[in-house]
Design a protein around this motif. Structure first.
Motif, short mmCIF file in Angstrom:
data_model
loop_
_atom_site.label_atom_id
_atom_site.label_comp_id
_atom_site.label_asym_id
_atom_site.label_seq_id
_atom_site.Cartn_x
_atom_site.Cartn_y
_atom_site.Cartn_z
N THR A 76 13.02 8.06 5.42
CA THR A 76 12.85 6.83 4.88
C THR A 76 11.13 7.01 4.59
O THR A 76 11.11 6.68 5.57
N THR A 77 9.95 6.21 3.56
CA THR A 77 9.06 6.44 3.81
C THR A 77 9.24 4.73 3.20
O THR A 77 7.73 4.16 3.47
N HIS A 78 10.15 4.01 2.60
CA HIS A 78 9.49 2.57 2.72
C HIS A 78 11.19 2.32 2.54
O HIS A 78 11.70 2.06 2.21
N SER B 243 11.55 -0.47 0.04
CA SER B 243 11.76 -1.13 -0.76
C SER B 243 13.77 -0.97 -0.91
O SER B 243 13.88 0.27 -1.15
N ASN C 168 11.26 1.69 -7.66
CA ASN C 168 9.20 1.18 -8.02
C ASN C 168 9.43 1.01 -9.20
O ASN C 168 10.04 1.61 -10.30
N TYR D 177 12.65 -7.48 1.77
CA TYR D 177 11.16 -7.02 0.56
C TYR D 177 11.13 -6.41 0.24
O TYR D 177 11.96 -6.01 -0.83
N SER E 100 2.62 -1.00 6.24
CA SER E 100 2.47 -1.73 4.62
C SER E 100 3.98 -1.36 4.62
O SER E 100 4.88 -2.35 3.77
N SER E 101 5.23 -0.59 4.61
CA SER E 101 6.59 -0.36 4.87
C SER E 101 7.36 -1.60 5.11
O SER E 101 9.17 -1.52 5.08
N SER F 153 5.56 -3.41 -5.40
CA SER F 153 6.55 -3.23 -4.44
C SER F 153 7.58 -4.90 -4.48
O SER F 153 8.74 -4.91 -3.79
N GLU G 130 1.37 3.62 10.39
CA GLU G 130 0.88 3.48 8.97
C GLU G 130 -0.42 2.49 9.28
O GLU G 130 -1.18 1.96 8.96
N GLN H 221 11.24 8.84 10.89
CA GLN H 221 11.71 8.58 9.68
C GLN H 221 13.12 8.70 9.14
O GLN H 221 14.02 7.84 8.41
#
Lengths: 92, 464
Positions: free
Chosen positions: A50-52, A54, A58, B177, B190-191, B221, B289, B352
């Motif tokens: 998982t990189t983000h 959201s 996007n 988020y 940031s994430s 985002s 990050e 991750q």
């Protein structure tokens, strides 16, 4: 882990550590690194990273130039100016 | 319109009350140290009366940009930096009539759980000046708890709004988020990081969130997805090993479940198998990050720089070494390490993938239960420089708050009264964009546990 590895890492991070800092930070960094290793027991073989966070797809803006209207305020934040150029300290 | 808004507007629209208010804030904050700067600017009070947040003074964490005010991030490296623009979230609050009155103290760049890592001053907990207000948004929490403002803005990367709110006895909200624009937030991770809110009143918090929630062209985002909430009948309660919690925290946790059951909710204990991986995964990702996000601070174009050096690299190193404190250096060091060639797969990519595992388990849980009840932090506000709560132990104690950040979910810290002289509370986590469920449940709790103020707090109703 070798103390040298942390010295290399500090170099890559553009950090100059005093002897006192090296002593304090390397000890804490090692403690955290060992904590990170506790993830090794997690079974994640078929999982994508998982990189983000959201949760919705996007989106991106149009690729077009929009000039920033308040350049002077940015220039005002500089340490030293020469006309409208950032002036940085002399280096040899 | 929230009654708290009316209360503050009807007080502050009188010039003599405004003068008394500013004077009283300065008196109280000499002891607490919540603000790094404070100024109530002149306003058109007639126009403000018509706006949903008109006349409500707001404190803003000093890592969020407000044009013309300093943006220090609690760091020496940005000590004299003045923001050239205003964050979208703050601009939306200002458009609704809220008045930014000051910038609040914080752990340097948001890294810490006690506010002890600020390079620019000390903030105390209004309930006990020997104790920390929590962190990293400790200044914002302390300002609200001391009655100096009814509403404050903070940022939450791993609990930095919910934990200080819990330590100070007020509401602390981390949105989904993407539901509030992060444009103008100096994020270190940031994430994970979002702009969040502190308030003395849940209706005021909800109004502020509705004001801030929007898609923003400056933050790709951000989303304008409808905020919803399902009818809650069944609530999951995280099954905790009793040894993990201090007695007053455990008592509040049990009491919260009891009240829910009395109000007709079904509360069922659940386990999260992945909980043990939350802290290592979170700190691997957050520090990675951080090392990338903070690479921009080189003291050349802005921020404190070095006067002289023998080569450009040393110039940058000097600026960073003088400008950053220990905690920031440690996290940059760790983040750089886990991203190094040869170590990246073992640490960063692994973290991750573990994040995916955690999100999956939480996703399944929240399909069966619309809310998850959890503690916020294993202890109440701890003593400053507490040997029992060193930096490492503080990081381990983020276990209950980091979870929502890893999954990008909304969470709300709710006060559950005062126990042994200090505030206690619990938190609820909801599915993405399920904020309404959080506000609804908190409204119910507010009837049983209204926010209490410590002795000596500012009482705006007495100034009218």
């Amino acid at each position: 882990m070798e103390q040298d590895e942390w010295a290399v890492t500090a170099e890559l991070a553009a950090l100059k550590l005093s002897e006192g800092e090296k002593k304090r930070l390397v000890k804490q960094a090692e403690q955290m690194r060992k904590l990170y290793l506790s993830m090794s027991s997690a079974v994640v073989d078929n999982l994508e990273p998982t990189t983000h966070a959201s949760v919705v797809k996007n989106r991106v803006r149009k690729d077009e130039v929009k000039p920033f209207k308040d350049v002077d305020t940015l220039l005002d934040a500089s340490n030293e100016l020469d006309d409208r150029f950032f002036l940085i300290p002399n280096v040899l | 319109m929230p009654p708290v808004k009316q209360l503050w507007f009807s007080a502050l629209n009188k010039p003599h009350v405004r003068d008394k208010y500013v004077q009283r804030v300065r008196e109280i904050d000499k002891k607490i140290g919540s603000f790094l700067s404070f100024k109530l600017e002149e306003q058109d009070w007639t126009a403000l009366g018509r706006k949903p947040l008109g006349g409500v003074p707001v404190a803003v964490k000093d890592n969020i940009a407000v044009r013309g005010r300093k943006l220090t991030c609690g760091s020496r490296i940005l000590e004299n930096f003045v923001a050239p623009y205003t964050a979208t979230a703050i601009r939306r609050l200002e458009n609704a009539g809220a008045l930014v009155v000051g910038k609040t103290n914080m752990d340097e760049f948001g890294m810490g759980s006690s506010n002890e890592h600020s390079a620019l001053g000390r903030t105390s907990n209004p309930w006990d000046l020997q104790r920390v207000p929590g962190g990293s948004s400790g200044g914002s929490a302390a300002a609200v708890a001391a009655g100096l403002v009814p509403l404050a803005v903070g940022s939450d990367t791993g609990g930095s709004v919910r934990q200080p709110a819990n330590f100070c006895g007020i509401y602390g909200f981390k949105p989904t988020y993407g539901s509030i624009s992060r444009y103008g937030l100096t994020a270190y991770a940031s994430s994970l990081e979002v702009i969040g809110l502190f308030a003395v009143d849940i209706r005021l918090l909800e109004t502020a969130f509705e004001t801030m929630h929007a898609e923003d062209e400056f933050d790709q985002s951000s989303f304008s997805t409808n905020i919803s909430g399902s009818e809650v009948k069944k609530i999951a309660m995280l099954d905790i090993d009793p040894g993990m919690l201090e007695t007053p925290v455990a008592e509040a946790y049990t009491q919260a479940a009891q009240i829910l059951r009395e109000r007709g909710y079904v509360v069922e204990k659940v386990n999260l198998v992945t909980l043990k991986f939350v802290i290592p995964s979170y700190y691997t990702i957050a520090n990675a990050e951080a090392s990338a996000n903070l690479a921009r601070f080189d003291g050349i174009r802005y921020g404190s720089g070095s006067g002289y050096s023998q080569n450009p690299i040393n110039l940058i190193k000097e600026a960073r070494s003088r400008g950053f404190g220990d905690e920031v250096k440690l996290r940059i060091l760790l983040g750089t390490y886990v991203l190094r060639s040869g170590f990246k797969d073992q640490y960063y990519i692994k973290a991750q993938r573990v994040r995916t595992l955690i999100r999956k388990e939480l996703g399944v849980l929240l399909r069966n239960y619309p809310l998850l009840l959890m503690p916020v932090f294993p202890t109440q506000a701890f003593l400053r420089a507490d040997s029992e709560m060193d930096n490492y132990k503080q990081r381990l104690s983020d276990i209950f708050t980091c979870l929502a950040n890893l999954a990008g979910l909304p969470a709300l810290s709710v006060p559950i009264g005062i126990n042994r002289g200090l505030p206690t509370g619990v938190q609820f986590v909801a599915p993405a964009f399920g904020e309404k469920s959080l506000f609804d449940i908190a409204r119910g709790f507010s009837e049983v546990f209204p926010v209490q103020f410590p002795p000596g707090a500012l009482e705006i109703e007495r100034m009218r």
